[in-house]
Design an enzyme around this catalytic site. Sequence first.
Site, short mmCIF file in Angstrom:
data_model
loop_
_atom_site.label_atom_id
_atom_site.label_comp_id
_atom_site.label_asym_id
_atom_site.label_seq_id
_atom_site.Cartn_x
_atom_site.Cartn_y
_atom_site.Cartn_z
N GLU A 41 39.50 43.90 35.39
CA GLU A 41 38.62 44.35 36.47
C GLU A 41 39.44 45.34 37.30
O GLU A 41 40.55 45.01 37.73
CB GLU A 41 38.17 43.17 37.34
CG GLU A 41 37.23 43.65 38.43
CD GLU A 41 36.71 42.55 39.35
OE1 GLU A 41 37.01 41.36 39.13
OE2 GLU A 41 36.01 42.91 40.31
N ARG A 265 47.63 31.17 30.51
CA ARG A 265 48.07 32.27 31.37
C ARG A 265 49.60 32.32 31.35
O ARG A 265 50.26 31.30 31.18
CB ARG A 265 47.66 32.01 32.82
CG ARG A 265 46.20 32.18 33.10
CD ARG A 265 45.93 31.86 34.56
NE ARG A 265 46.27 32.98 35.43
CZ ARG A 265 45.43 33.97 35.71
NH1 ARG A 265 44.21 33.97 35.21
NH2 ARG A 265 45.78 34.95 36.51
N LYS A 275 46.02 38.91 41.51
CA LYS A 275 45.85 40.20 42.17
C LYS A 275 45.54 40.03 43.65
O LYS A 275 45.98 40.81 44.47
CB LYS A 275 44.71 40.97 41.47
CG LYS A 275 45.18 41.72 40.24
CD LYS A 275 44.06 42.56 39.66
CE LYS A 275 43.21 41.72 38.71
NZ LYS A 275 42.13 42.45 38.06
P1 ATP Z 1 43.63 38.01 38.94
O1 ATP Z 1 43.26 36.59 39.25
O2 ATP Z 1 45.05 38.32 39.15
O3 ATP Z 1 42.70 39.01 39.53
P2 ATP Z 1 42.13 38.23 36.61
O4 ATP Z 1 42.15 37.31 35.45
O5 ATP Z 1 40.95 38.13 37.47
O6 ATP Z 1 43.48 38.09 37.37
P3 ATP Z 1 41.40 40.54 35.18
O7 ATP Z 1 41.55 41.95 35.53
O8 ATP Z 1 40.03 39.98 35.12
O9 ATP Z 1 42.28 39.73 36.16
O10 ATP Z 1 42.17 40.21 33.83
C1 ATP Z 1 42.03 40.94 32.66
C2 ATP Z 1 42.52 40.10 31.53
O11 ATP Z 1 43.86 39.71 31.73
C3 ATP Z 1 41.71 38.84 31.38
O12 ATP Z 1 41.35 38.69 30.03
C4 ATP Z 1 42.64 37.75 31.82
O13 ATP Z 1 42.40 36.58 31.09
C5 ATP Z 1 44.01 38.34 31.53
N1 ATP Z 1 45.02 37.79 32.44
C6 ATP Z 1 45.00 37.82 33.78
N2 ATP Z 1 46.05 37.17 34.30
C7 ATP Z 1 46.78 36.72 33.24
C8 ATP Z 1 47.99 35.95 33.10
N3 ATP Z 1 48.67 35.52 34.17
N4 ATP Z 1 48.43 35.68 31.86
C9 ATP Z 1 47.75 36.12 30.79
N5 ATP Z 1 46.62 36.82 30.84
C10 ATP Z 1 46.12 37.13 32.05
MG MG Z 2 39.02 38.40 36.44
#
Ligand code: ATP
Ligand code: MG
Length: 563
Positions: A41, A265, A275
């Site tokens: 995102e 994760r 984020k």
């Molecule tokens: P945040 O909570 O930091 O915003 P998010 O999962 O909402 O993280 P996205 O931009 O939606 O962030 O993530 C894109 C992809 O990266 C998703 O498929 C998510 O599963 C993966 N991802 C995010 N954080 C991690 C992590 N700590 N380890 C592995 N994969 C991750």
């Molecule tokens: Mg997300």
Amino acid sequence: MTDPAAPNDSSETTTDFIRDRIRADLAEGKVQQIQTRFPPEPNGYLHIGHAKAITLSFSVASEFGGKCNLRMDDTNPEKEAQEYVDAIKEDVRWLGFEWDDMVYASDYFGQLFAWAEQLIEKGLAYVDDQSAEQMAQGRGTAHSAGTNSPFRDRSAEENLDLFRRMKAGEFADGEKVLRAKIDMAHANLNLRDPAMYRVRNLHHQRTGDEWCIYPMYDWAHGQSDSIERVTHSLCTLEFEHHRPLYDWYCEQLGIHHPVQIEFARLNVEYMLTSKRKLLRLVEENHVDGWDDPRMPTIRGLRRRGVPPEALVAFCKHVGIAKVNGTHELSLLDFFTRDWLNTRTWRRMAVLDPIKLVIENWPAGEVVWKDVKNDPSDESAGTRKVPFTGVAWIDRADFMAEPPKKFFRLAPDREVRLRFGFAVTCTGYDKDADGNVTTVRCTYDPESANGKTSDGRKVKGVIHWVSAEHAVEADAHLFEPLFSEPDPASTDGDEFAQILRSDSRVIKKAMCEPSLLEANGGDAFQFERVGYFYCDPKTSEPGKPVFHRTVGLKDGWKKAQKKG
Ligand code: ATP
Ligand code: MG
């Protein structure tokens, strides 16, 4: 140079539950061409956790001769921006990956709308007028069933009309929601009539004012995967409970149905991988922006000097698991050191300088030494290093009253100045506070090139920089941002309390003159001090700024154990 950890190698031997599943699906003919995607995102900068997800989805695709898309999951215009889209693209490329198609969930808004209408026509979705609170209440809990909305049994006709009017902008934010009609008593709360669309009268960075209703994550995500003919949709464990809904939507629509597979994760000690929390660090000015070298963002790591190959090798090494765990920071350091060790030129710089005066050095004489840039690689050539009667040495390399096993400089003891002569300490001076300012010594004129006048052995070797030729440069030394290994467990006001005040220390380093020519992006091994990266952002011609990427050994951890 061949690289065993190159992002696009084919690791036929790599085995884990995701690759096993893909192999099986290929063998059974369920899929022909592997298609994956990385779907961030664009509401912030990518962090080390994303690096793992990127490495996984792109590597899997390339290992099996498939494709991987980069998809912006841009369904929530409130928090999203083009700035983030651009940064994400740059970061993925910096890691060494190239996507097949660059796509946006917003490209599919039209298709998603048409599919939503189909579900309404089939009696599988309805417009709900309840407020957010009423809906939350009606949802029930893990232990109790929810209750049906009073609007649940509207006719398909009425729902279609209301849904179209939602799109036409007739309703205010929160006034109406389109929900899937599944089961308000379902054991999985995600299937209790989940929202598909909400009214958000917002300008979207790509679709402008075309839409005032936006799809929810679960509705947009699986359908986007389906449109792109994704075969294996790899995501993190928190989406496991969303999988039944992912499957339900695809099944009800009768469209291409990707397999969603969840993995743990990535968590790394002392690092935040959210984020939202990283945004707080930036907004509350605890760091100098998203690319602060102490940030666990990809651009922070980059400005710290972590090479992309090291980061990818780390991500591959930690592999994938079904259970969340935390990795030690020293593991990333290991991969960073391992990569830099054979690829950086050696230089000398003194970070905590005191003066060394050679009393028997011929006044005014300068000896220019040709010193190899890389002792293990002749082809790297040499640079000129001047040796004179006054040098800077590191404070830690002298002790007035040393213990027995101290092999550096001390009264009446002899050390070799790296690439230079052997010197014996004859005395030292202190300032009013008792700090050593100058160390005096004599040198053995026959001790060049590793020899001594009578063949005696000189055990210790210390680094130095000719005082007359030294170039002063800022050297930034880093420690973790937080004093707690699990900063994510802290929030609110306590967040500030666990920030270390010494996470960045700036030293006035005395550097050998060849470092004047350092360019932004260059990496060096400063002998005995660590790996340093010339910061492209703050360095100016003739005025380099160095960031310590990592020490030569795991210094801080040892110090911590002692303290
Ligand atoms: P945040 O909570 O930091 O915003 P998010 O999962 O909402 O993280 P996205 O931009 O939606 O962030 O993530 C894109 C992809 O990266 C998703 O498929 C998510 O599963 C993966 N991802 C995010 N954080 C991690 C992590 N700590 N380890 C592995 N994969 C991750
Ligand atoms: Mg997300």
